[in-house]
Design an enzyme around this catalytic site. Structure first.
Site, PDB file in Angstrom:
ATOM      1  N   GLU A  11      20.138 -19.052  -2.851  1.00 11.73           N
ATOM      2  CA  GLU A  11      18.807 -18.613  -2.406  1.00 11.73           C
ATOM      3  C   GLU A  11      18.188 -19.727  -1.572  1.00 11.73           C
ATOM      4  OE1 GLU A  11      16.814 -15.786  -2.445  1.00 11.73           O
ATOM      5  OE2 GLU A  11      15.565 -17.121  -1.255  1.00 11.73           O
ATOM      6  N   THR A  62      11.605 -11.223  -2.216  1.00  8.34           N
ATOM      7  CA  THR A  62      10.360 -10.706  -1.637  1.00  8.34           C
ATOM      8  C   THR A  62       9.477 -10.046  -2.683  1.00  8.34           C
ATOM      9  OG1 THR A  62      11.442 -10.366   0.483  1.00  8.34           O
ATOM     10  CG2 THR A  62       9.411  -9.145   0.104  1.00  8.34           C
ATOM     11  N   CYS A  63      10.042  -9.183  -3.505  1.00 10.94           N
ATOM     12  CA  CYS A  63       9.215  -8.404  -4.437  1.00 10.94           C
ATOM     13  C   CYS A  63       8.390  -9.317  -5.337  1.00 10.94           C
ATOM     14  CB  CYS A  63      10.096  -7.483  -5.274  1.00 10.94           C
ATOM     15  SG  CYS A  63       9.162  -6.641  -6.560  1.00 10.94           S
ATOM     16  N   CYS A 102       5.768  -7.003  -3.650  1.00  7.27           N
ATOM     17  CA  CYS A 102       5.159  -6.056  -4.606  1.00  7.27           C
ATOM     18  C   CYS A 102       4.257  -6.707  -5.648  1.00  7.27           C
ATOM     19  CB  CYS A 102       6.246  -5.308  -5.372  1.00  7.27           C
ATOM     20  SG  CYS A 102       7.727  -4.957  -4.453  1.00  7.27           S
ATOM     21  N   LYS A 106       1.148  -8.601  -4.279  1.00  7.45           N
ATOM     22  CA  LYS A 106       0.344  -7.549  -3.631  1.00  7.45           C
ATOM     23  C   LYS A 106      -0.419  -6.736  -4.672  1.00  7.45           C
ATOM     24  CE  LYS A 106       1.599  -3.770  -3.530  1.00  7.45           C
ATOM     25  NZ  LYS A 106       2.670  -3.185  -2.742  1.00  7.45           N
ATOM     26  N   TYR A 146       3.253   1.324   4.902  1.00  2.88           N
ATOM     27  CA  TYR A 146       2.895   0.860   3.554  1.00  2.88           C
ATOM     28  C   TYR A 146       2.042  -0.413   3.610  1.00  2.88           C
ATOM     29  CZ  TYR A 146       6.541   3.489   0.897  1.00  2.88           C
ATOM     30  OH  TYR A 146       7.317   4.440   0.289  1.00  2.88           O
ATOM     31  N   GLU A 182      -1.963  -0.871   2.727  1.00  2.00           N
ATOM     32  CA  GLU A 182      -2.243  -1.583   1.465  1.00  2.00           C
ATOM     33  C   GLU A 182      -3.138  -2.799   1.721  1.00  2.00           C
ATOM     34  OE1 GLU A 182       1.568  -2.357  -0.363  1.00  2.00           O
ATOM     35  OE2 GLU A 182       1.645  -0.367  -1.268  1.00  2.00           O
ATOM     36  N   ARG A 229      -0.293   2.764  16.314  1.00  2.00           N
ATOM     37  CA  ARG A 229       0.112   3.218  17.652  1.00  2.00           C
ATOM     38  C   ARG A 229       0.217   4.740  17.785  1.00  2.00           C
ATOM     39  NH1 ARG A 229       6.472   1.282  17.823  1.00  2.00           N
ATOM     40  NH2 ARG A 229       7.207   2.529  16.087  1.00  2.00           N
ATOM     41  N   ARG A 258       3.391   7.731   9.000  1.00  2.00           N
ATOM     42  CA  ARG A 258       4.367   8.702   9.519  1.00  2.00           C
ATOM     43  C   ARG A 258       5.475   8.881   8.476  1.00  2.00           C
ATOM     44  NH1 ARG A 258       8.972   8.220  12.595  1.00  2.00           N
ATOM     45  NH2 ARG A 258       8.685   5.994  12.920  1.00  2.00           N
ATOM     46  N   ASP A 312      17.423  -4.065   0.839  1.00  2.00           N
ATOM     47  CA  ASP A 312      16.782  -3.894   2.152  1.00  2.00           C
ATOM     48  C   ASP A 312      17.695  -4.229   3.324  1.00  2.00           C
ATOM     49  OD1 ASP A 312      14.580  -3.284   0.669  1.00  2.00           O
ATOM     50  OD2 ASP A 312      13.276  -4.831   1.494  1.00  2.00           O
ATOM     51  N   HIS A 324      -7.097  17.308 -21.190  1.00  2.25           N
ATOM     52  CA  HIS A 324      -8.463  17.382 -20.673  1.00  2.25           C
ATOM     53  C   HIS A 324      -9.352  16.305 -21.293  1.00  2.25           C
ATOM     54  CE1 HIS A 324     -11.843  19.382 -18.841  1.00  2.25           C
ATOM     55  NE2 HIS A 324     -12.481  19.336 -19.989  1.00  2.25           N
ATOM     56  N   GLU A 375      -4.571  16.902 -15.064  1.00  2.00           N
ATOM     57  CA  GLU A 375      -4.533  18.294 -15.541  1.00  2.00           C
ATOM     58  C   GLU A 375      -4.522  19.282 -14.373  1.00  2.00           C
ATOM     59  OE1 GLU A 375      -8.141  19.906 -17.540  1.00  2.00           O
ATOM     60  OE2 GLU A 375      -9.041  17.987 -17.021  1.00  2.00           O
TER      61      GLU A 375
HETATM   62  P1  NDP Z   1       6.751   0.750   7.423  1.00  2.40           P
HETATM   63  O1  NDP Z   1       8.076   1.140   7.927  1.00  2.40           O
HETATM   64  O2  NDP Z   1       6.202   1.420   6.224  1.00  2.40           O
HETATM   65  O3  NDP Z   1       5.681   0.914   8.576  1.00  2.40           O
HETATM   66  C1  NDP Z   1       5.819   0.245   9.784  1.00  2.40           C
HETATM   67  C2  NDP Z   1       4.640   0.601  10.639  1.00  2.40           C
HETATM   68  O4  NDP Z   1       4.636  -0.233  11.797  1.00  2.40           O
HETATM   69  C3  NDP Z   1       4.677   2.034  11.113  1.00  2.40           C
HETATM   70  O5  NDP Z   1       3.361   2.524  11.111  1.00  2.40           O
HETATM   71  C4  NDP Z   1       5.213   1.894  12.529  1.00  2.40           C
HETATM   72  O6  NDP Z   1       4.778   2.894  13.390  1.00  2.40           O
HETATM   73  C5  NDP Z   1       4.607   0.588  12.950  1.00  2.40           C
HETATM   74  N1  NDP Z   1       5.353  -0.096  13.997  1.00  2.40           N
HETATM   75  C6  NDP Z   1       6.686  -0.238  14.092  1.00  2.40           C
HETATM   76  N2  NDP Z   1       7.001  -0.937  15.199  1.00  2.40           N
HETATM   77  C7  NDP Z   1       5.829  -1.257  15.794  1.00  2.40           C
HETATM   78  C8  NDP Z   1       5.499  -1.960  16.969  1.00  2.40           C
HETATM   79  N3  NDP Z   1       6.439  -2.481  17.751  1.00  2.40           N
HETATM   80  N4  NDP Z   1       4.190  -2.084  17.287  1.00  2.40           N
HETATM   81  C9  NDP Z   1       3.238  -1.555  16.497  1.00  2.40           C
HETATM   82  N5  NDP Z   1       3.494  -0.872  15.374  1.00  2.40           N
HETATM   83  C10 NDP Z   1       4.782  -0.730  15.024  1.00  2.40           C
HETATM   84  O7  NDP Z   1       6.843  -0.830   7.245  1.00  2.40           O
HETATM   85  P2  NDP Z   1       5.945  -1.855   6.455  1.00  2.40           P
HETATM   86  O8  NDP Z   1       6.037  -3.117   7.219  1.00  2.40           O
HETATM   87  O9  NDP Z   1       4.609  -1.299   6.149  1.00  2.40           O
HETATM   88  O10 NDP Z   1       6.736  -2.015   5.092  1.00  2.40           O
HETATM   89  C11 NDP Z   1       8.134  -2.293   5.111  1.00  2.40           C
HETATM   90  C12 NDP Z   1       8.827  -1.563   4.008  1.00  2.40           C
HETATM   91  O11 NDP Z   1       8.547  -2.218   2.788  1.00  2.40           O
HETATM   92  C13 NDP Z   1       8.355  -0.139   3.811  1.00  2.40           C
HETATM   93  O12 NDP Z   1       9.088   0.763   4.582  1.00  2.40           O
HETATM   94  C14 NDP Z   1       8.544   0.102   2.348  1.00  2.40           C
HETATM   95  O13 NDP Z   1       9.793   0.679   2.164  1.00  2.40           O
HETATM   96  C15 NDP Z   1       8.480  -1.287   1.749  1.00  2.40           C
HETATM   97  N6  NDP Z   1       7.209  -1.456   1.034  1.00  2.40           N
HETATM   98  C16 NDP Z   1       6.993  -0.705  -0.072  1.00  2.40           C
HETATM   99  C17 NDP Z   1       5.816  -0.805  -0.755  1.00  2.40           C
HETATM  100  C18 NDP Z   1       5.587   0.046  -1.949  1.00  2.40           C
HETATM  101  O14 NDP Z   1       6.541   0.572  -2.507  1.00  2.40           O
HETATM  102  N7  NDP Z   1       4.332   0.238  -2.368  1.00  2.40           N
HETATM  103  C19 NDP Z   1       4.764  -1.731  -0.341  1.00  2.40           C
HETATM  104  C20 NDP Z   1       5.072  -2.460   0.856  1.00  2.40           C
HETATM  105  C21 NDP Z   1       6.263  -2.306   1.497  1.00  2.40           C
HETATM  106  P3  NDP Z   1       5.551   4.303  13.545  1.00  2.40           P
HETATM  107  O15 NDP Z   1       5.266   5.068  12.303  1.00  2.40           O
HETATM  108  O16 NDP Z   1       4.943   4.899  14.754  1.00  2.40           O
HETATM  109  O17 NDP Z   1       6.991   3.980  13.704  1.00  2.40           O
END
Ligand code: NDP
Length: 460
Positions: free
Chosen positions: A34, A41-42, A47, A50, A180, A184, A201, A207, A308, A442, A447
């Site tokens: 490591e 990361t988690c 996680c 956060k 995400y 958050e 964007r 999405r 990941d 309830h 519910e």
């Molecule tokens: P996500 O994939 O969730 O979201 C990335 C966001 O960045 C999307 O809205 C995407 O837009 C946008 N994006 C991508 N490229 C660009 C760019 N060049 N310019 C501007 N915007 C851009 O990634 P996150 O970074 O939020 O999190 C990474 C991963 O970590 C998640 O997918 C999730 O699996 C995990 N995670 C899980 C959590 C949980 O379980 N609670 C908490 C935090 C992270 P578009 O949709 O248009 O592509």
């Protein structure tokens, strides 16, 4: 041929640690390398810290809500970011040492160094300037925040890595992204008093999630006071000079946002930088991830990858499952079937939080044609007295012929806790009739899940 180790794991995050411990338990001689901190990361910068931040932020809402229940005096409460950071860091250090102890007591050798491939079975340990050999190798290096290189000034922005170590809370924050991490952190910073703008964007945040959920959360965030800007394609980021400093985020449509701090939350890319995978014959997939089969085996038959770095579902529990199954299969001789990625319950710790599992309405319609939709939005009981205008959304997507519940989507208090249990129901193929036959608890928000009777029109 003899090797130094039966298994060498690169990366001591969720997937790597689990695999190393289980493989060692099966009798393998295991080392794990490591380069940063054991826990990955988690635990270290994802996680866990956060979620602690989410808890810290929720007190702000709780103090405000308490007035409606007869409490007073809490308006004077002050949040001390540094005190919180110190408490959070102490807890992360405790977890880090627990992970180290867990590995050590399982007989795993921990190498505090970056490891890179020097050949198919050889690994170069950078800090120790030596090479070791292993019969089998597991790549569990995770992912790292993605920051677009083609946006001038992007280097001014922090990522989630730095957000966990800010010296002080900025007055204002611009967060770029709509996934995400963006939603958050926007919720956390806003609740802690930071003037927060989210720049996404596309047309609507999150999405890939159910459209009703996306709209509901966006509305709730806006109602709470977060500025949610859509169609905000960031063109460049410049440093400005308004006394306190800070930055201007320029969008392609001419809009600008000024903020003391800018954060990119634009996804995470598989962390394979300089691993020299080519020396081991490990192929990459088109999305820069390590290509693996259903059993996490790479193109090199003695090398596997979990979590990941394979860029499938970037979720801790998935990495843990993959790492555990790998160790049981390869070192325990167990016949574990491939992981089913089709039904994964997940939560977004936004304000309010999201819980979601199964197909979105859009996905269900594409797969099954017409589907039945049950949906309810309501004011949670607590907020009748708190006066907070927030509403909760609950939605079930149901197969019209089989009555099987295909998707469940929640946004509101405790959605994350509820979705874990709904995950079991969807996994076991529960039907809407089973929900209906269950007696309600309830008074709860949950519910509503067993009392929704009226089919709703499809969402367009
Ligand atoms: P996500 O994939 O969730 O979201 C990335 C966001 O960045 C999307 O809205 C995407 O837009 C946008 N994006 C991508 N490229 C660009 C760019 N060049 N310019 C501007 N915007 C851009 O990634 P996150 O970074 O939020 O999190 C990474 C991963 O970590 C998640 O997918 C999730 O699996 C995990 N995670 C899980 C959590 C949980 O379980 N609670 C908490 C935090 C992270 P578009 O949709 O248009 O592509």
């Amino acid at each position: 041929m003899s090797f130094d180790y039966d298994l060498f794991v690169i990366g001591a995050g969720s997937g790597g640690v689990r695999a190393a411990r289980i493989a060692s338990g099966h009798g393998a001689k295991v080392a794990i390398a490591e380069e940063y901190r054991v826990g990955g990361t988690c635990v270290i910068r994802g996680c866990v810290p956060k979620k602690l931040m989410v808890h810290a932020a929720r007190y702000a809402e709780d103090f405000a809500d308490a007035t409606g229940f007869g409490w007073s005096g809490q308006q004077k409460a002050r949040f001390d970011w540094r005190a919180f950071m110190a408490a959070k860091d102490a807890e992360i250090a405790r977890l880090n040492s627990l992970y180290i102890k867990g590995l050590e007591s399982a007989g795993v050798e921990i190498l505090h160094t970056r490891a890179e491939f020097a050949g198919p079975h050889e690994l170069y340990l950078v800090n120790e300037e030596r090479t070791v050999t292993a019969e089998k190798i597991l790549i569990a290096t995770g992912a790292a925040p993605f920051v677009p290189h083609n946006v001038p000034g992007a280097a001014f922005a922090i990522t989630s890595n730095e957000a966990f170590h800010l010296e002080s809370l900025p007055k204002s924050m611009a967060i770029i992204g709509g996934g995400y991490i963006a939603v958050e952190f926007a919720g956390v910073f806003h609740a802690l008093g930071v003037e927060t703008t989210l720049l996404y964007r596309g047309k609507q945040i999150l999405r890939g999630f159910d459209d009703d959920l996306r709209e509901h959360l966006s509305r709730e965030m806006t109602r709470a006071g977060v500025t949610v800007m859509t169609h905000a394609n960031v063109d460049r980021i410049t440093r400005h000079d308004h006394g306190l400093g800070g930055y201007t985020v320029h969008c392609a449509n001419g809009e600008t946002v000024q903020a003391e701090e800018v954060m990119y939350a634009a996804g995470r890319e598989p962390y394979t930088f300089d691993l020299h995978l080519e020396l081991a014959g490990v192929e990459m997939a088109a999305n820069d991830a390590i290509k693996v089969d259903a059993f996490n085996r790479t193109s090199a038959p003695h090398i596997w990858a979990v979590g990941d770095v394979t860029n499938r579902a970037q979720l801790t529990p998935v990495a843990i499952r993959e790492g555990h199954a790998f160790a049981d299969r390869v070192f325990g001789g167990r016949d574990i079937p491939p992981l089913d990625y089709s039904i994964i319950p997940t939560a977004v710790f936004s304000h309010p939080e999201i819980g979601t599992v199964g197909l979105t309405e859009r996905e269900a319609r594409a797969r099954h044609g017409a589907v039945d939709i049950y949906k309810s939005t309501f004011r949670p009981l607590k907020h009748t007295l708190s006066g907070r205008g927030t509403r909760m959304l609950m939605k079930l997507v149901v197969h019209p012929e089989t009555d099987v519940v295909l998707g469940a989507h929640l946004c509101g208090p405790d959605a994350a806790e509820m979705i874990q249990l709904l995950g079991i129901l969807l996994k076991t193929g529960a039907r809407k009739a089973d929900f209906d036959a269950t007696i309600a608890v309830h008074p709860t928000a949950a519910e509503e899940l067993v009392t929704m009777r009226e089919k709703q029109p499809a969402t367009d």
